[in-house]
Design a protein around this motif. Structure first.
Motif, short mmCIF file in Angstrom:
data_model
loop_
_atom_site.label_atom_id
_atom_site.label_comp_id
_atom_site.label_asym_id
_atom_site.label_seq_id
_atom_site.Cartn_x
_atom_site.Cartn_y
_atom_site.Cartn_z
N GLN A 151 0.89 -1.16 -0.22
CA GLN A 151 0.02 -0.09 0.03
C GLN A 151 1.06 1.17 -0.04
O GLN A 151 0.64 2.22 -0.76
CB GLN A 151 -1.09 -0.14 1.22
CG GLN A 151 -1.86 -1.21 1.12
CD GLN A 151 -2.72 -1.28 2.56
OE1 GLN A 151 -2.09 -1.08 3.56
NE2 GLN A 151 -3.88 -2.15 2.49
N GLN A 152 2.05 1.33 0.68
CA GLN A 152 2.63 2.54 0.84
C GLN A 152 3.49 2.81 -0.42
O GLN A 152 3.77 3.72 -0.74
CB GLN A 152 3.65 2.24 2.15
CG GLN A 152 2.84 2.35 3.60
CD GLN A 152 3.94 2.13 4.57
OE1 GLN A 152 4.91 1.60 4.45
NE2 GLN A 152 3.29 2.50 5.70
N ARG A 153 4.12 1.54 -1.10
CA ARG A 153 5.10 1.93 -2.13
C ARG A 153 4.27 1.63 -3.29
O ARG A 153 4.99 1.50 -4.39
CB ARG A 153 6.01 0.89 -1.90
CG ARG A 153 7.12 1.28 -0.52
CD ARG A 153 8.08 -0.29 -0.35
NE ARG A 153 8.47 0.35 0.58
CZ ARG A 153 9.71 -0.40 1.33
NH1 ARG A 153 10.32 -1.53 0.37
NH2 ARG A 153 10.52 -0.18 2.28
N ASN A 154 2.92 1.11 -3.34
CA ASN A 154 2.28 0.88 -4.56
C ASN A 154 3.11 -0.31 -5.39
O ASN A 154 3.48 -0.12 -6.67
CB ASN A 154 2.17 2.03 -5.60
CG ASN A 154 1.41 1.86 -7.01
OD1 ASN A 154 0.25 0.93 -6.70
ND2 ASN A 154 1.68 2.35 -7.87
N GLN A 155 3.38 -1.23 -4.71
CA GLN A 155 4.38 -2.31 -5.20
C GLN A 155 3.67 -3.75 -5.02
O GLN A 155 3.21 -4.16 -4.06
CB GLN A 155 5.65 -2.16 -4.37
CG GLN A 155 6.85 -2.95 -4.68
CD GLN A 155 7.86 -2.87 -3.52
OE1 GLN A 155 7.72 -3.33 -2.35
NE2 GLN A 155 8.97 -2.25 -3.93
N THR A 156 4.09 -4.50 -5.97
CA THR A 156 3.44 -6.04 -6.04
C THR A 156 4.51 -6.58 -5.15
O THR A 156 5.77 -6.59 -5.26
CB THR A 156 3.56 -6.34 -7.37
OG1 THR A 156 2.73 -5.66 -8.25
CG2 THR A 156 3.24 -7.96 -7.59
#
Length: 238
Positions: free
Chosen positions: A166-171
């Motif tokens: 959520q914080q890094r917009n990261q899979t």
């Protein structure tokens, strides 16, 4: 100046009997001319080489094992034929691409330190293929390997991964020992937010048994596939 050998990174199959589909002619041609291999597992590497180059006489080839427990001295010793004799070598991992979540990376690191030419070949990577098939963010992603075995630590790891997502917009990509797959799935649906999306990618590249599906945790709840003892990759994204 003495010429050193070249280190070829030889991809292997992810699913049984798929070499004719996923291994390129370039890889087969290279293996056909190699006599020295640095491998993660002796038995499976020999069997794989014979499967893609049936004309080779395995007894005339040299295989040296460098696995996750190999010492720095063993890693360095594996490259001596390239340095001292100018021999070319191929690295073969247990599955997929050498150096990716694989102890062969240590051999490659030392090869660069000794100015040995490194040539990677394209091949099937469970990590990249699952990301491609997930529909998740392919610009920002992280692979975390295996999650902790202890339940409390594993649940905390899942919460941390979801927070980073959520914080890094990261899979977030991770794996589990195949016989614990179903237990991990239960932990995922019980721990993550209902709207978090989960991709389950199992038996990648298998013509008959490949399974790649993305759903929200809420949609997965109560409808989980049985992937016990099947090689799988798990991905979460918002």
């Amino acid at each position: 100046m003495k010429k050193t050998g070249t280190l070829y990174l030889i991809p292997t199959i992810l699913a049984e009997d798929t070499a004719h589909q996923v291994i390129s002619p370039q890889v087969k041609d290279t293996v056909q001319h190699l006599q020295y291999f640095i491998v993660e597992n002796l038995r499976t590497a020999r069997r794989y080489v014979k499967s893609i180059c049936p004309d080779l006489v395995i007894e005339q080839l040299t295989f040296v094992q460098v696995d996750k427990d190999a010492t720095p001295a063993q890693v360095q010793a594996s490259l001596k034929p390239l340095l001292d004799e100018g021999k070319d070598a191929g690295i073969i991992s247990e599955a997929g691409c050498p150096g990716v979540a694989d102890p062969g990376a240590e051999v490659v690191k030392y090869a660069h330190q000794k100015n040995i030419k490194v040539v990677p070949f394209a091949g099937p990577s469970a990590i990249l293929l699952s990301l491609m098939g997930s529909g998740f963010n392919g610009q920002q992603f992280a692979f975390h390997g295996y999650l902790p075995i202890e339940k409390r630590d594993r649940l905390q790891a899942l919460r941390t991964l979801e927070k980073e997502m959520q914080q890094r917009n990261q899979t977030q990509i991770f794996m589990e020992t195949p016989y614990r797959n179903n237990k991990l799935l239960e932990d995922l649906v019980q721990t993550l937010h209902p709207e978090t999306r989960l991709c389950i990618a199992a038996n990648i590249t298998s013509p008959e048994h490949e399974f790649i599906q993305t759903k929200t945790i809420q949609q997965w709840n109560g409808k989980l596939p049985d992937i016990h003892k099947q090689p799988a990759v798990f991905l979460i994204y918002k």
